[in-house]
Every structure is written in C-alpha cells, then in structure tokens.
Design a protein around this motif. Structure first.
Motif, PDB file in Angstrom:
ATOM      1  N   SER A  25      88.198 -17.944 -45.464  1.00 14.77           N
ATOM      2  CA  SER A  25      87.888 -18.898 -44.481  1.00 14.77           C
ATOM      3  C   SER A  25      86.698 -19.950 -44.891  1.00 14.77           C
ATOM      4  CB  SER A  25      87.057 -18.616 -42.991  1.00 14.77           C
ATOM      5  OG  SER A  25      86.228 -17.708 -43.549  1.00 14.77           O
ATOM      6  N   GLY A  83      73.831 -12.168 -43.123  1.00 14.19           N
ATOM      7  CA  GLY A  83      75.173 -12.946 -42.384  1.00 14.19           C
ATOM      8  C   GLY A  83      75.114 -13.860 -41.271  1.00 14.19           C
ATOM      9  N   ALA A  84      76.292 -14.178 -40.819  1.00 11.10           N
ATOM     10  CA  ALA A  84      76.275 -14.789 -38.880  1.00 11.10           C
ATOM     11  C   ALA A  84      77.164 -13.612 -38.685  1.00 11.10           C
ATOM     12  CB  ALA A  84      76.867 -15.583 -39.398  1.00 11.10           C
ATOM     13  N   THR A  85      77.826 -12.634 -39.382  1.00 11.59           N
ATOM     14  CA  THR A  85      78.246 -10.945 -38.810  1.00 11.59           C
ATOM     15  C   THR A  85      76.936 -10.356 -38.476  1.00 11.59           C
ATOM     16  OG1 THR A  85      80.039 -10.895 -40.752  1.00 11.59           O
ATOM     17  CG2 THR A  85      79.429  -8.888 -39.736  1.00 11.59           C
ATOM     18  N   ASN A  88      75.525 -11.742 -34.367  1.00 13.36           N
ATOM     19  CA  ASN A  88      76.662 -12.262 -33.455  1.00 13.36           C
ATOM     20  C   ASN A  88      76.079 -10.645 -33.328  1.00 13.36           C
ATOM     21  OD1 ASN A  88      78.643 -14.269 -33.118  1.00 13.36           O
ATOM     22  ND2 ASN A  88      79.487 -14.245 -35.138  1.00 13.36           N
ATOM     23  N   TYR A 109      87.540 -16.685 -33.617  1.00 14.84           N
ATOM     24  CA  TYR A 109      87.307 -15.192 -34.303  1.00 14.84           C
ATOM     25  C   TYR A 109      86.013 -14.379 -33.689  1.00 14.84           C
ATOM     26  CZ  TYR A 109      85.472 -14.139 -38.813  1.00 14.84           C
ATOM     27  OH  TYR A 109      84.770 -12.051 -39.463  1.00 14.84           O
ATOM     28  N   GLN A 111      84.330 -12.186 -33.201  1.00 20.06           N
ATOM     29  CA  GLN A 111      82.971 -11.246 -33.635  1.00 20.06           C
ATOM     30  C   GLN A 111      81.546 -10.685 -32.694  1.00 20.06           C
ATOM     31  OE1 GLN A 111      80.444 -12.791 -37.521  1.00 20.06           O
ATOM     32  NE2 GLN A 111      81.822 -11.293 -38.370  1.00 20.06           N
ATOM     33  N   ILE A 155      82.488 -21.400 -30.371  1.00 18.60           N
ATOM     34  CA  ILE A 155      82.423 -21.162 -32.519  1.00 18.60           C
ATOM     35  C   ILE A 155      82.553 -22.768 -32.359  1.00 18.60           C
ATOM     36  CG2 ILE A 155      83.469 -20.225 -34.969  1.00 18.60           C
ATOM     37  CD1 ILE A 155      84.421 -17.871 -33.316  1.00 18.60           C
ATOM     38  N   ASN A 159      86.944 -21.454 -35.846  1.00 16.58           N
ATOM     39  CA  ASN A 159      87.709 -20.689 -36.523  1.00 16.58           C
ATOM     40  C   ASN A 159      88.247 -19.805 -35.281  1.00 16.58           C
ATOM     41  OD1 ASN A 159      88.781 -19.071 -37.978  1.00 16.58           O
ATOM     42  ND2 ASN A 159      86.966 -17.739 -38.560  1.00 16.58           N
ATOM     43  N   ASP A 187      78.188 -20.766 -32.548  1.00 17.42           N
ATOM     44  CA  ASP A 187      78.090 -20.188 -33.906  1.00 17.42           C
ATOM     45  C   ASP A 187      78.625 -21.018 -34.308  1.00 17.42           C
ATOM     46  OD1 ASP A 187      79.667 -19.363 -35.713  1.00 17.42           O
ATOM     47  OD2 ASP A 187      80.742 -17.315 -34.989  1.00 17.42           O
ATOM     48  N   VAL A 189      78.902 -22.030 -38.069  1.00 14.64           N
ATOM     49  CA  VAL A 189      79.147 -21.477 -39.289  1.00 14.64           C
ATOM     50  C   VAL A 189      79.640 -22.696 -39.971  1.00 14.64           C
ATOM     51  CG1 VAL A 189      78.673 -19.090 -39.283  1.00 14.64           C
ATOM     52  CG2 VAL A 189      80.527 -19.867 -39.335  1.00 14.64           C
ATOM     53  N   TYR A 190      81.218 -23.100 -38.991  1.00 22.42           N
ATOM     54  CA  TYR A 190      81.090 -24.816 -40.112  1.00 22.42           C
ATOM     55  C   TYR A 190      80.719 -25.421 -40.013  1.00 22.42           C
ATOM     56  CZ  TYR A 190      84.600 -20.326 -40.666  1.00 22.42           C
ATOM     57  OH  TYR A 190      84.849 -19.766 -41.519  1.00 22.42           O
ATOM     58  N   SER A 216      74.742 -19.411 -41.668  1.00 22.23           N
ATOM     59  CA  SER A 216      75.080 -18.441 -42.772  1.00 22.23           C
ATOM     60  C   SER A 216      75.284 -19.971 -44.059  1.00 22.23           C
ATOM     61  CB  SER A 216      76.073 -17.523 -42.061  1.00 22.23           C
ATOM     62  OG  SER A 216      76.919 -18.155 -43.444  1.00 22.23           O
ATOM     63  N   SER A 218      77.552 -19.127 -45.993  1.00 21.15           N
ATOM     64  CA  SER A 218      78.619 -18.359 -46.136  1.00 21.15           C
ATOM     65  C   SER A 218      79.881 -19.660 -46.194  1.00 21.15           C
ATOM     66  CB  SER A 218      79.693 -17.389 -45.601  1.00 21.15           C
ATOM     67  OG  SER A 218      78.615 -16.413 -45.511  1.00 21.15           O
ATOM     68  N   LYS A 219      79.986 -20.771 -45.813  1.00 14.14           N
ATOM     69  CA  LYS A 219      81.265 -22.297 -45.491  1.00 14.14           C
ATOM     70  C   LYS A 219      80.425 -23.735 -45.960  1.00 14.14           C
ATOM     71  CE  LYS A 219      82.369 -18.719 -43.032  1.00 14.14           C
ATOM     72  NZ  LYS A 219      83.693 -17.400 -43.228  1.00 14.14           N
ATOM     73  N   ARG A 227      75.722 -13.166 -48.213  1.00 12.71           N
ATOM     74  CA  ARG A 227      75.593 -12.144 -46.922  1.00 12.71           C
ATOM     75  C   ARG A 227      73.679 -12.985 -47.142  1.00 12.71           C
ATOM     76  NH1 ARG A 227      78.909 -12.710 -45.429  1.00 12.71           N
ATOM     77  NH2 ARG A 227      78.222 -11.223 -44.050  1.00 12.71           N
TER      78      ARG A 227
HETATM   79  C1  LIG Z   1      83.590 -18.123 -36.570  1.00  7.50           C
HETATM   80  C2  LIG Z   1      82.521 -17.175 -38.057  1.00  7.50           C
HETATM   81  N1  LIG Z   1      81.491 -16.848 -37.490  1.00  7.50           N
HETATM   82  C3  LIG Z   1      80.985 -15.539 -38.500  1.00  7.50           C
HETATM   83  C4  LIG Z   1      81.200 -15.307 -39.457  1.00  7.50           C
HETATM   84  C5  LIG Z   1      80.919 -14.413 -41.047  1.00  7.50           C
HETATM   85  O1  LIG Z   1      80.022 -15.447 -41.605  1.00  7.50           O
HETATM   86  P1  LIG Z   1      79.019 -14.773 -42.556  1.00  7.50           P
HETATM   87  O2  LIG Z   1      79.827 -14.708 -43.411  1.00  7.50           O
HETATM   88  O3  LIG Z   1      77.928 -15.724 -43.308  1.00  7.50           O
HETATM   89  O4  LIG Z   1      78.889 -13.122 -41.665  1.00  7.50           O
HETATM   90  C6  LIG Z   1      82.748 -16.165 -39.870  1.00  7.50           C
HETATM   91  C7  LIG Z   1      83.374 -16.023 -41.027  1.00  7.50           C
HETATM   92  O5  LIG Z   1      84.466 -15.770 -41.057  1.00  7.50           O
HETATM   93  C8  LIG Z   1      83.642 -17.159 -38.628  1.00  7.50           C
HETATM   94  O6  LIG Z   1      84.872 -17.470 -39.350  1.00  7.50           O
END
Ligand SMILES: Cc1ncc(COP(=O)(O)O)c(C=O)c1O
Length: 375
Positions: A25, A83-85, A88, A109, A111, A155, A159, A187, A189-190, A216, A218-219, A227
C-alpha cells in the motif's frame, strides 16, 4: 471466535517470492543510505547509537517532533508504537470493551475493526458509495450510532479507495460521534500521499475533544521497515495506551526511533514527502495508460491520495480467481476486492519503479487478453 486479518494473511502468504508485487500500500521504500542522504543523517555517528532499552513511550525528541505536526499537541499527547499496527491494537484495547459497538466505513483496511471484533465488539459498517466516488452518506452515519457506540473509525485518506473525506462528510462524522459521546479514531497513515494537491489531508485532531489519531513512517515517508508509528490523543488516554504498550512491545526499537527523529526534521521531512507524491503521480499515470489497453474492461475512481487504486473490472471471473490466476500464471500479485468485501475489484499499488511497473502491467493485460479469449 477469532477473526483473522484476511488482507494481511493473503499478503504474508503470497507477497514474498512473487516477481511483480503490486499488493503493497505504500510507495517504493527507501534504503537506509537514501534516508541518510535526504535527511543529512551522519551514518558514521549513527554507528555509536547505544542499543539499550529505549524510552518506553518514545524518545522525548521524537515525541516533540511528532507533536509539532498537530496544532496544540505536546509530547505528552504522543505515544510511539511499533507501526500504526500496534497503535490500532492499543486503541482497541483502551477505548473498547466487550459489548460495545463501533462504526466504520467500508471498504476498509480491517485493522482496528478486526481487533475490535476479536474483543467482542460489534462493528456497524456504513458503506461508501462505489457509484459516487466512494462518498459517505451523512444520514447513514447519523443512523449508525447509538448509546453503545464508543468509537467512530475513519481511515482518511482511505485504504483501499484513496478517497479523502470532504468537509460535509467530516462534519457528519463529528456530529454523529458528538451526539453519543463516542471517540473518533482517525487512522491518517496516508496523509501526505496526496496525488492531486500538495496540501496534506487535514487531521481530525482539533476537530473535537475525543479524537485519537494514528500515523506512521510507513506510507508518506516510504519507511515501512522501521515499524514505527504513533498515536496522538488526550493525555489520560495516551497514558492508558502506554500501560498496554508495556505488555505488547515494551518499546519501539531504538534504531527506528532515532531514524524517525531524523526523518521528521525539516527540510528532510518535506523532501521525503515530495518523493512519495512524485512516485504516486507518475505511477498513477502509467497505471491509467495501461488500464486503457482493453477498452471497457477497467474503470477506477482516481484516488485523491495513496499509492493504491481500487480498480473495477468487467471480466467473467471473480476477484479471487483473477488475483490467483495472476499470481500462478503471471507471477504478479494484486489484492482481490473480496478481501475488502467488494467484488469485481482489485487493489493495485503503482508508486513503484517505472520499468517494474510497466512489466507488471504488461502481464496484467496479457492475463486480460487470455481471459477474454477463453470466455
Ligand atoms: C490504513 C492503514 N492503517 C495502518 C496500517 C499499518 O501500518 P504500519 O506499517 O504503520 O503498521 C496500514 C498498512 O497498510 C494501513 O493501510
């Protein structure tokens, strides 16, 4: 009953080993050397970093730099996560209890919603309109909340659709949450991956007092391997997530936090975000060109942000069959729409090196030609 995280299971089983991977993503990730080049990080000095247990809620400088992105926030409003993981998961465990309900917008998404369902929380989904650029109906949001609703989850940008909420949708979400005293968990992240503007998507932070934001590296920063993520919220709830973080991870890694500190310092931060936007814009043009090769087969609502497009297809196969045939016969990976509860779609990530992207798209079109000739 345990609900697995369908999208992540699909990815972790198939993405490693495939030659043309369009299932991620984010934008094409950076190397440590590129990161150092864009931030001015002294790699030689970095070698002297002490690999001790780091500060559990995140290094103070990092939390200050994160807080500076959110008007009125201070370091005490920030919790640094794996991570955002992890963010969440902490949010689900902090704000939700068995028997509660939450509202979320689909396609999504899953999560936070998956964590919530695994906690015995009922998730009420409001469907985004596929025939109206994935808009959200304000009246449907208002109707979805009741006294059991503890969280309204957005989100934004979304996503898998890349949609950015407009002012009316945001107002409807705030008003629905306010009516029942629910939290908004946003959320974001984008944010920073906008395709059609250089203005970063506005955070929900500051729109309402009960808001928890997550983001995060990540994006927009192209650094998923760090992470490294964060939560921003009112101090009592941030402290409550900290208590749960001690169980989940103790702390994010020292090296990742140090690198994130460097990334968030200007002018490097701006340059890194500009890199992501550039990859996203070029990649989307290449994708659009390739999707036109078979007229009438593909259509897509252009994503306002993110590296992803949620592409609709008109072919005599379902989304799982298309994705599995692409994988088995063309060594290409996309995510089937059924992983987001939407048929006849796939999610395709295009902010990747040009030659790689073009070859993968050539294979996708070859697959289409074969399916059409077999029909
Ligand atoms: C909307 C959304 N939230 C959280 C995450 C998790 O991201 P991270 O890599 O920061 O754990 C993703 C990852 O694809 C995502 O798309």
């Amino acid at each position: 009953m345990f609900h697995p995280f369908d999208v992540e299971q699909f990815l972790s089983e198939l993405e490693h080993g495939v030659s043309y991977n369009f299932s991620e993503s984010g934008v094409h990730p950076m190397t440590l050397r590129e990161l150092a080049g864009m931030t001015g990080l002294d790699l030689e000095a970095f070698m002297d970093t002490l690999l001790d247990y780091p500060q559990v809620n995140g290094f103070a400088l990092l939390r200050e730099r994160i807080a500076s992105l959110y008007a009125g926030a201070g370091a005490a409003n920030v919790m640094v996560t794996v991570g955002a993981t992890e963010a969440n998961t902490l949010v689900a465990n902090t704000l939700l209890a068995p028997g509660d309900s939450m509202v979320a917008f689909r396609p999504i998404y899953e999560q936070l919603t998956g964590n919530a369902r695994n906690r015995g929380v009922t998730v009420r989904y409001v469907e985004m309109d596929p025939f109206n650029s994935w808009r959200i109906d304000g009246a449907a949001v208002a109707a979805a909340v009741d006294e059991t609703t503890k969280v309204v989850h957005v989100i934004n940008p979304n996503n898998p659709t890349g949609r950015v909420l407009d002012a009316a949708e945001r107002a409807a979400i705030v008003s629905a949450a306010q009516k029942v005293g629910a939290w908004i968990v946003s959320d974001e992240v984008y944010a920073g991956t906008e395709r059609d503007t250089d203005i970063t998507t506005r955070s929900f932070w500051g729109d309402y007092d009960k808001v928890m934001v997550l983001n995060s590296m990540s994006k927009a920063y192209g650094l998923p391997g760090l992470r490294l993520g964060w939560l921003v919220g009112p101090e009592p709830e941030i402290t409550a997530t900290w208590r749960r973080h001690e169980y989940a991870a103790v702390a994010a890694s020292t090296l990742s936090m140090k690198l994130a500190e460097a990334v968030l310092e200007e002018p490097g931060r701006n340059a890194i975000v500009a890199r992501a936007r550039s990859l996203i814009r070029i990649g989307f043009e290449t994708l659009t060109e390739a999707l036109a090769v078979h007229p009438g087969v593909f259509s897509v609502t252009p994503p306002q942000a993110s590296a992803m497009s949620f592409v609709r297809f008109d072919l005599p196969v379902d989304s799982d069959t298309l994705a599995r045939r692409l994988h088995a016969e063309k060594d290409v990976l996309v995510i089937p729409g059924d992983k987001f509860h939407v048929e006849k779609h796939f999610r395709f990530s295009s902010a990747l090196p040009e030659a790689y992207l073009r070859e993968g798209l050539r294979r996708l079109n070859q697959m289409v030609a074969e399916i059409l000739s077999q029909a």
